[in-house]
Design a protein around this motif. Sequence first.
Motif, PDB file in Angstrom:
ATOM      1  N   GLU A  76      14.668   2.999 -40.840  1.00 44.87           N
ATOM      2  CA  GLU A  76      14.582   3.042 -39.563  1.00 44.87           C
ATOM      3  C   GLU A  76      12.838   2.260 -39.567  1.00 44.87           C
ATOM      4  OE1 GLU A  76      15.413   3.105 -36.554  1.00 44.87           O
ATOM      5  OE2 GLU A  76      15.336   5.659 -36.646  1.00 44.87           O
ATOM      6  N   LEU A  79      13.918  -1.757 -40.471  1.00 45.60           N
ATOM      7  CA  LEU A  79      14.985  -1.864 -38.626  1.00 45.60           C
ATOM      8  C   LEU A  79      13.565  -2.313 -37.826  1.00 45.60           C
ATOM      9  CD1 LEU A  79      18.313   0.229 -38.516  1.00 45.60           C
ATOM     10  CD2 LEU A  79      17.603  -2.394 -39.442  1.00 45.60           C
ATOM     11  N   ARG A 104      20.590   6.850 -32.569  1.00 46.42           N
ATOM     12  CA  ARG A 104      19.070   6.068 -32.052  1.00 46.42           C
ATOM     13  C   ARG A 104      19.469   5.017 -31.769  1.00 46.42           C
ATOM     14  NH1 ARG A 104      16.149   9.931 -35.492  1.00 46.42           N
ATOM     15  NH2 ARG A 104      16.269   7.585 -37.267  1.00 46.42           N
ATOM     16  N   HIS A 105      20.129   4.489 -32.249  1.00 44.08           N
ATOM     17  CA  HIS A 105      20.644   2.973 -32.195  1.00 44.08           C
ATOM     18  C   HIS A 105      21.467   2.416 -31.431  1.00 44.08           C
ATOM     19  CE1 HIS A 105      16.908   1.173 -34.868  1.00 44.08           C
ATOM     20  NE2 HIS A 105      17.097   2.411 -35.439  1.00 44.08           N
ATOM     21  N   ARG A 106      22.565   3.447 -30.531  1.00 44.74           N
ATOM     22  CA  ARG A 106      23.724   3.467 -30.185  1.00 44.74           C
ATOM     23  C   ARG A 106      23.182   2.453 -28.885  1.00 44.74           C
ATOM     24  NH1 ARG A 106      25.949   8.904 -28.718  1.00 44.74           N
ATOM     25  NH2 ARG A 106      25.819   9.187 -31.072  1.00 44.74           N
ATOM     26  N   ASP A 108      21.982  -0.805 -28.714  1.00 50.70           N
ATOM     27  CA  ASP A 108      21.165  -1.820 -29.581  1.00 50.70           C
ATOM     28  C   ASP A 108      21.135  -3.330 -29.935  1.00 50.70           C
ATOM     29  OD1 ASP A 108      21.849  -1.008 -31.894  1.00 50.70           O
ATOM     30  OD2 ASP A 108      20.141  -1.029 -33.080  1.00 50.70           O
ATOM     31  N   ARG A 110      23.305  -3.965 -32.185  1.00 53.41           N
ATOM     32  CA  ARG A 110      23.139  -4.476 -33.864  1.00 53.41           C
ATOM     33  C   ARG A 110      24.639  -4.099 -34.108  1.00 53.41           C
ATOM     34  NH1 ARG A 110      18.073  -2.283 -34.895  1.00 53.41           N
ATOM     35  NH2 ARG A 110      16.503  -3.962 -35.261  1.00 53.41           N
ATOM     36  N   TRP A 112      27.127  -2.265 -37.375  1.00 54.48           N
ATOM     37  CA  TRP A 112      26.980  -1.721 -38.706  1.00 54.48           C
ATOM     38  C   TRP A 112      28.197  -1.957 -39.260  1.00 54.48           C
ATOM     39  CZ3 TRP A 112      22.151   0.907 -39.085  1.00 54.48           C
ATOM     40  CH2 TRP A 112      21.745   1.035 -38.307  1.00 54.48           C
TER      41      TRP A 112
END
Length: 336
Positions: A76, A79, A104-106, A108, A110, A112
Amino acid sequence: MSTGESATGRHRPVAGAPGVAARTGARPEPGPVAIEPEAQPAFVAAARSAGADVQPLSAATRGLVWTSSSGEGDLEAVLAAHPGISWVQLPWAGVDAFSGLLARHRGDGRTWTSAKGAYAQPVAEHALALTLAVLRELPRRVRATGWEADERGRSLYGARAVIVGAGGIAVELLRLVAPFDVRATVVRRADAPVPGAARTLTFDRLHEALADAEVVVVAAALTAETRGLLGASAFAAMPDGAVLVNVARGAVVDTDALVAALASGRLAGAGLDVTEPEPLPSGHPLWRASNCLVTPHVADTEAMTVPLFARRIAENAAAFLGHGAFAGRIDLGAGY
């Protein structure tokens, strides 16, 4: 030949059964790739073999291969400090250690990816070994201190099996048990057929699948849906004498319910490569259960995983640069 080179020749990745398609999203912005926190030479070589520009973390970094599974806090922080990163490769097939971060990064933007499917062959092999060991009463026999002649022990040939999950481990295990004429039911999110399985049922029909199961193998990702999936009611749904093997995540099985089922004798035995908690504390009832065999999360050893992860890095570094599709793409909505 080194151990790693030998393992590379022995194993190949195995894709999970088709069914629920992951959302793909836009292709990430290419650029320098960092390998953190430990850039093993095999990983650096793999990325460079695909044409990646492997460099230390900087403002220019666009791809990140993360090699630690110790928790999500350090990742985290990386990032947050490097918002230009557009692709993140995680080290293991299961991503539950990063579940909070992924949530939390859904959205964003990126991409994965994980190692799902990369380690399927060695893990499926270990699942088969545990299955045969438990059926043949090896957990009890290895504890014996004298000759105990009896007629206990069962065959895998023609057995009715349930495999929970339909990823690469399940697909490979179905291939491995095919010579035993196993009649397998796969339980998964979707009811799409799985090659090698006699039938496929969704999670809400788990108890139906378990009703005549002689062998139950847990090979599903740990998600909110699967946590505690095999609990007291599931063990009650199994016929007397069934055996359980878990090579997925310990928390898919309710440990207290498992201990009770083993102690009662209704569950004839268990083979566990994963437990909840993990590591399993000394003195835990599972260590003392004569019908339980525990291995310490070694279904895929470092000698096996390093070359397989290197292969995944090379494949996804190429995809990052616009050559081919990403392998092991994580569906942030599904959590794996």
